[in-house]
Write a protein that holds these residues in place. Structure first.
Motif, PDB file in Angstrom:
ATOM      1  N   ALA A   1      36.252 -10.493  36.389  1.00 50.43           N
ATOM      2  CA  ALA A   1      35.718 -11.295  34.707  1.00 50.43           C
ATOM      3  C   ALA A   1      33.918 -10.971  35.022  1.00 50.43           C
ATOM      4  CB  ALA A   1      35.535 -12.907  35.248  1.00 50.43           C
ATOM      5  N   GLY A   2      33.745 -10.223  34.340  1.00 55.35           N
ATOM      6  CA  GLY A   2      32.116  -9.542  34.263  1.00 55.35           C
ATOM      7  C   GLY A   2      31.719 -11.153  33.599  1.00 55.35           C
ATOM      8  N   THR A   3      29.796 -10.557  34.403  1.00 49.94           N
ATOM      9  CA  THR A   3      28.632 -12.313  33.818  1.00 49.94           C
ATOM     10  C   THR A   3      27.809 -11.207  33.107  1.00 49.94           C
ATOM     11  OG1 THR A   3      27.833 -11.168  36.015  1.00 49.94           O
ATOM     12  CG2 THR A   3      29.545 -12.550  36.345  1.00 49.94           C
ATOM     13  N   ALA A   4      26.491 -11.923  32.644  1.00 49.52           N
ATOM     14  CA  ALA A   4      25.699 -11.114  32.028  1.00 49.52           C
ATOM     15  C   ALA A   4      24.987  -9.904  32.925  1.00 49.52           C
ATOM     16  CB  ALA A   4      24.781 -12.590  31.931  1.00 49.52           C
ATOM     17  N   ASP A   5      24.904 -10.216  34.637  1.00 44.66           N
ATOM     18  CA  ASP A   5      24.576  -9.743  34.966  1.00 44.66           C
ATOM     19  C   ASP A   5      25.375  -8.271  34.794  1.00 44.66           C
ATOM     20  OD1 ASP A   5      22.488 -10.870  36.048  1.00 44.66           O
ATOM     21  OD2 ASP A   5      23.539 -11.742  37.363  1.00 44.66           O
ATOM     22  N   THR A   6      26.501  -8.691  35.435  1.00 44.52           N
ATOM     23  CA  THR A   6      27.654  -7.169  35.294  1.00 44.52           C
ATOM     24  C   THR A   6      26.837  -6.300  33.933  1.00 44.52           C
ATOM     25  OG1 THR A   6      29.102  -8.706  36.033  1.00 44.52           O
ATOM     26  CG2 THR A   6      30.038  -6.355  35.280  1.00 44.52           C
ATOM     27  N   VAL A   7      27.521  -6.813  32.747  1.00 46.80           N
ATOM     28  CA  VAL A   7      26.885  -6.523  31.036  1.00 46.80           C
ATOM     29  C   VAL A   7      25.458  -6.205  31.192  1.00 46.80           C
ATOM     30  CG1 VAL A   7      26.237  -7.301  29.020  1.00 46.80           C
ATOM     31  CG2 VAL A   7      28.254  -8.438  30.061  1.00 46.80           C
ATOM     32  N   ASP A   8      24.691  -6.563  31.626  1.00 42.70           N
ATOM     33  CA  ASP A   8      22.760  -6.051  31.937  1.00 42.70           C
ATOM     34  C   ASP A   8      23.054  -4.590  32.688  1.00 42.70           C
ATOM     35  OD1 ASP A   8      21.816  -8.318  30.677  1.00 42.70           O
ATOM     36  OD2 ASP A   8      21.012  -9.180  32.993  1.00 42.70           O
ATOM     37  N   ARG A   9      23.394  -4.530  33.560  1.00 34.00           N
ATOM     38  CA  ARG A   9      24.006  -3.426  33.994  1.00 34.00           C
ATOM     39  C   ARG A   9      24.937  -2.464  33.086  1.00 34.00           C
ATOM     40  NH1 ARG A   9      27.153  -2.539  40.122  1.00 34.00           N
ATOM     41  NH2 ARG A   9      26.236  -0.211  40.506  1.00 34.00           N
TER      42      ARG A   9
ATOM     43  N   ARG B   1      32.672 -15.302  28.149  1.00 27.80           N
ATOM     44  CA  ARG B   1      31.147 -14.836  28.263  1.00 27.80           C
ATOM     45  C   ARG B   1      30.627 -13.740  28.509  1.00 27.80           C
ATOM     46  NH1 ARG B   1      32.847 -18.424  33.959  1.00 27.80           N
ATOM     47  NH2 ARG B   1      34.573 -17.435  33.446  1.00 27.80           N
ATOM     48  N   ALA B   2      31.851 -12.393  28.751  1.00 26.09           N
ATOM     49  CA  ALA B   2      30.859 -11.391  28.674  1.00 26.09           C
ATOM     50  C   ALA B   2      30.622 -10.988  27.127  1.00 26.09           C
ATOM     51  CB  ALA B   2      31.762 -10.566  30.001  1.00 26.09           C
ATOM     52  N   GLY B   3      31.166 -11.171  26.543  1.00 22.38           N
ATOM     53  CA  GLY B   3      31.669 -10.820  25.057  1.00 22.38           C
ATOM     54  C   GLY B   3      30.592 -12.112  25.313  1.00 22.38           C
ATOM     55  N   ALA B   4      29.973 -12.969  25.505  1.00 21.59           N
ATOM     56  CA  ALA B   4      28.495 -13.776  24.361  1.00 21.59           C
ATOM     57  C   ALA B   4      27.793 -13.158  25.672  1.00 21.59           C
ATOM     58  CB  ALA B   4      29.105 -14.952  24.817  1.00 21.59           C
ATOM     59  N   ALA B   5      27.490 -12.497  26.315  1.00 22.26           N
ATOM     60  CA  ALA B   5      26.865 -11.551  26.944  1.00 22.26           C
ATOM     61  C   ALA B   5      26.207 -10.424  25.997  1.00 22.26           C
ATOM     62  CB  ALA B   5      26.348 -11.107  28.467  1.00 22.26           C
ATOM     63  N   LEU B   6      27.749 -10.195  25.384  1.00 20.39           N
ATOM     64  CA  LEU B   6      27.044  -8.123  25.403  1.00 20.39           C
ATOM     65  C   LEU B   6      26.440  -8.347  23.755  1.00 20.39           C
ATOM     66  CD1 LEU B   6      27.611  -5.722  25.684  1.00 20.39           C
ATOM     67  CD2 LEU B   6      29.453  -5.818  24.561  1.00 20.39           C
ATOM     68  N   ALA B   7      26.865  -9.751  23.313  1.00 19.82           N
ATOM     69  CA  ALA B   7      26.791 -10.226  21.639  1.00 19.82           C
ATOM     70  C   ALA B   7      25.261 -10.856  21.623  1.00 19.82           C
ATOM     71  CB  ALA B   7      27.557 -11.052  21.032  1.00 19.82           C
TER      72      ALA B   7
ATOM     73  N   ARG C   1      30.450 -16.772  15.326  1.00 20.76           N
ATOM     74  CA  ARG C   1      29.168 -17.380  16.284  1.00 20.76           C
ATOM     75  C   ARG C   1      28.774 -15.604  16.624  1.00 20.76           C
ATOM     76  NH1 ARG C   1      33.959 -20.026  18.271  1.00 20.76           N
ATOM     77  NH2 ARG C   1      34.788 -18.409  19.982  1.00 20.76           N
ATOM     78  N   ILE C   2      29.381 -14.859  16.508  1.00 14.10           N
ATOM     79  CA  ILE C   2      28.880 -13.237  17.302  1.00 14.10           C
ATOM     80  C   ILE C   2      27.442 -13.363  15.898  1.00 14.10           C
ATOM     81  CG2 ILE C   2      28.913 -10.805  16.633  1.00 14.10           C
ATOM     82  CD1 ILE C   2      31.523 -10.995  18.155  1.00 14.10           C
TER      83      ILE C   2
ATOM     84  N   ALA D   1      22.255   5.486  15.708  1.00 15.14           N
ATOM     85  CA  ALA D   1      21.960   3.859  16.384  1.00 15.14           C
ATOM     86  C   ALA D   1      21.921   3.920  17.212  1.00 15.14           C
ATOM     87  CB  ALA D   1      23.376   3.587  15.744  1.00 15.14           C
ATOM     88  N   GLY D   2      21.999   4.449  18.378  1.00 21.55           N
ATOM     89  CA  GLY D   2      21.925   3.790  20.061  1.00 21.55           C
ATOM     90  C   GLY D   2      22.542   3.364  20.556  1.00 21.55           C
ATOM     91  N   VAL D   3      22.267   2.578  21.354  1.00 21.86           N
ATOM     92  CA  VAL D   3      23.535   1.484  22.278  1.00 21.86           C
ATOM     93  C   VAL D   3      24.395   0.701  21.292  1.00 21.86           C
ATOM     94  CG1 VAL D   3      24.274   0.164  24.169  1.00 21.86           C
ATOM     95  CG2 VAL D   3      21.854   2.221  23.976  1.00 21.86           C
ATOM     96  N   VAL D   4      25.665   1.010  21.639  1.00 22.66           N
ATOM     97  CA  VAL D   4      26.595   0.419  20.967  1.00 22.66           C
ATOM     98  C   VAL D   4      27.928  -1.069  21.943  1.00 22.66           C
ATOM     99  CG1 VAL D   4      28.997   0.540  19.557  1.00 22.66           C
ATOM    100  CG2 VAL D   4      27.154   1.828  19.441  1.00 22.66           C
ATOM    101  N   GLY D   5      27.501  -1.786  21.016  1.00 23.28           N
ATOM    102  CA  GLY D   5      28.608  -3.205  22.121  1.00 23.28           C
ATOM    103  C   GLY D   5      30.168  -3.184  21.711  1.00 23.28           C
ATOM    104  N   LEU D   6      31.443  -3.109  22.017  1.00 22.48           N
ATOM    105  CA  LEU D   6      32.787  -2.997  21.155  1.00 22.48           C
ATOM    106  C   LEU D   6      33.128  -3.972  21.571  1.00 22.48           C
ATOM    107  CD1 LEU D   6      33.496   0.513  21.132  1.00 22.48           C
ATOM    108  CD2 LEU D   6      32.192  -0.747  19.439  1.00 22.48           C
ATOM    109  N   ILE D   7      33.824  -4.924  21.355  1.00 19.10           N
ATOM    110  CA  ILE D   7      34.053  -6.495  21.980  1.00 19.10           C
ATOM    111  C   ILE D   7      35.595  -6.566  20.963  1.00 19.10           C
ATOM    112  CG2 ILE D   7      34.222  -8.536  22.201  1.00 19.10           C
ATOM    113  CD1 ILE D   7      31.341  -8.582  22.239  1.00 19.10           C
ATOM    114  N   THR D   8      36.840  -5.615  21.843  1.00 17.91           N
ATOM    115  CA  THR D   8      38.357  -5.641  21.147  1.00 17.91           C
ATOM    116  C   THR D   8      39.136  -6.814  21.237  1.00 17.91           C
ATOM    117  OG1 THR D   8      38.925  -4.419  23.195  1.00 17.91           O
ATOM    118  CG2 THR D   8      37.533  -3.100  21.001  1.00 17.91           C
ATOM    119  N   PRO D   9      40.019  -7.000  20.978  1.00 17.58           N
ATOM    120  CA  PRO D   9      41.125  -8.396  21.479  1.00 17.58           C
ATOM    121  C   PRO D   9      42.475  -7.752  21.762  1.00 17.58           C
ATOM    122  CG  PRO D   9      41.255  -7.021  18.914  1.00 17.58           C
ATOM    123  CD  PRO D   9      40.423  -6.306  18.808  1.00 17.58           C
TER     124      PRO D   9
END
Length: 508
Positions: A50-58, A222-228, A247-248, A155-163
């Protein structure tokens, strides 16, 4: 060759375990572990960190380093294309393994999962071609002393949230195009279906993608929200519900990141009296029950002309009753298990409310209960007749194997019914008369329209929605450009001082 921890769990064997993939390493989380049970059997099949905000930061930091040190963004398009072609080869090599992963975790029929993986390989090859063709324009229409260059850049760094419903396929609608453009990526797959994303990350590493260019953070919303919310993500591409999409949009406001959102749908199949009715009936059943109906482009509303309604609905009912509900890995299964028990209860509740509102169940309407399906979340494919625009079943996305039927008398009425929902992802129209079909298609307010076919189209065509079905596009040139930015460069040659009059010293 990469050995994937992907063997389907059929009883008694250990579940798969997936850590985060960050900067080329598998990173074990010290926090919560999320367990996934197969919706068809109830067996524990996978565990994800379960990724956290710290994991997403890394992960984002790794992607930023990889982008800024030019290990991917500044290599030639031919080099990026070569990596993507190798990935496509590896996906094809491991196709059966990847398909079995998605069939088991989603509950979808294995035949559908195989088609998904074949599509993932095709999309990756298409993206390789786009990497070679990335280009800008020149402008020489502002006089002989001016040359303008319009550069198309990553464009740079991309976040992908998949279903969870198409894990390998939807990841491949996004990831290879972002990489083809030269972006670096952080993927957050659904916690319900993370195995194929982890497996595909291994294949990209084997294909020679540099460390840090692709990172995968597993976990829940929670990890998805941190990425968004992350201020160092330049582009976010999300596929999921309209409610989460809203929400995103709010979460992205911090750095006004570029968004591409593919959200919900409530597609209509419109059948005119002059259609090939046998083909149309087959298309209606396929469009309504494909992937267990858990599909944003599911053609879940049938709009049929009153002159043919009884005959046509009889054919649809017969075809629906013939569908085989079964275990996902069974080659003969047409409809598998729904994603989890709570979702099954929600779908049954929607059917019950439609009946209470006056709809008639022509077939299905209840949980599948054969001994072979015990322990799983199976629903008999359902057709509801007499559904009116006033009923929730007409306008709400049920996201299950439920087809609603409504009647129309005129073309204008049919168009109003088709457009009379908040969604606009796809629709289809069946008519042999091009003078009927083409104007009707042009009048539909949706990103995709299928004429005498359903859920159809190559990766060269863009995909996305109108209204609350989203913003931006995936696939095609337009989908590729979602991961790029334009830079205008103006070059002036010849005599310059005469153009700059502010601050000119007075004549002596």
């Amino acid at each position: 060759m990469t050995q994937l921890d992907t063997a389907p769990v059929t009883g008694g064997t250990r579940p798969r375990h997936h850590d985060h993939f960050i900067d080329g390493d598998w990173v074990r989380s010290s926090g919560e572990i999320i367990e996934r049970r197969a919706p068809a059997t109830g067996l524990l099949v996978s565990q994800v960190a379960a990724g956290t905000a710290d994991t997403v930061d890394r992960a984002v930091a790794a992607a930023r380093r990889a982008f800024e040190d030019d290990r991917w963004s500044q290599v030639s398009g031919f080099e990026r294309a070569a990596v993507l072609h190798r990935v496509a080869d590896l996906i094809s090599t491991h196709a059966e393994t990847l398909a079995r992963l998605d069939a088991e975790e989603v509950g979808k029929p294995i035949l559908v999962a195989r088609a998904d993986v074949a599509g993932a390989a095709q999309l990756t090859r298409y993206a390789a071609g786009l990497a070679i063709q990335m280009q800008g324009t020149t402008h020489t229409n502002n006089g002989p002393e001016h040359t303008g260059l319009v550069l198309r850049e990553a464009a740079g760094v991309v976040g992908l949230i998949t279903p969870w419903n198409f894990p390998a396929l939807i990841l491949s609608q996004k990831l290879p195009l972002a990489l083809a453009a030269g972006c670096t990526v952080v993927v957050k797959p659904s916690e319900l279906t993370s195995s194929s994303a982890a497996a595909i990350a291994r294949l990209y590493a084997e294909a020679g993608l540099p460390d840090g260019v692709l990172n995968v953070v597993t976990g829940d919303g929670r990890a998805g929200a941190a990425l968004a919310e992350h201020p160092d993500v330049d582009v976010l591409s999300f596929t999921g519900s309209t409610a989460t999409g809203r929400r995103i949009i709010a979460a992205s406001a911090g750095n006004l990141k570029k968004l591409s959102l593919e959200l919900g749908g409530k597609a209509a199949t419109v059948v005119f009296p002059d259609a090939d009715l046998d083909a149309a009936a087959a298309g209606v059943v396929f469009g309504g029950f494909f992937n267990n109906g858990e599909c944003c482009v599911a053609q879940s509303r049938l709009l049929v002309h009153t002159d043919i309604a009884e005959e046509f609905l009889a054919a649809v009912r017969e075809r629906t009753a013939a569908l085989r509900v079964g275990q996902p890995l069974d080659e003969t299964t047409d409809v598998g298990a729904l994603i989890h028990e709570a979702h099954l209860r929600a779908v049954v509740g929607a059917i019950d409310r439609a009946e209470e509102a006056g709809a008639t169940v022509l077939v299905g309407g209840s949980r599948a209960s054969s001994p072979q399906l015990a322990g799983g979340s199976f629903l008999v494919p359902t057709v509801l007749d007499g559904v009116t625009p006033q009923m929730a079943a007409f306008s709400d996305e049920i996201f299950g194997p439920v087809l609603t039927a409504s009647r129309f008398r005129t073309t204008e009425e049919a168009l109003a019914l088709a457009n009379g929902v908040d969604y606009g992802l796809s629709n289809s129209v069946w008519s042999r008369d091009i003078d009927t079909a083409l104007p009707f298609a042009r009048g539909l307010r949706s990103g995709s329209v299928y004429v005498n076919t359903v859920i159809d189209g190559p990766p060269t065509m863009p995909f996305g929605g109108y209204k609350t079905s989203g913003i931006g596009r995936e696939m095609g040139q337009a989908g590729f450009e979602e991961f790029t930015e334009l830079k205008s460069v103006s070059i002036r040659t010849g005599t310059r001082p005469g153009r700059f009059t502010i601050g000119t010293p007075p004549a002596s």
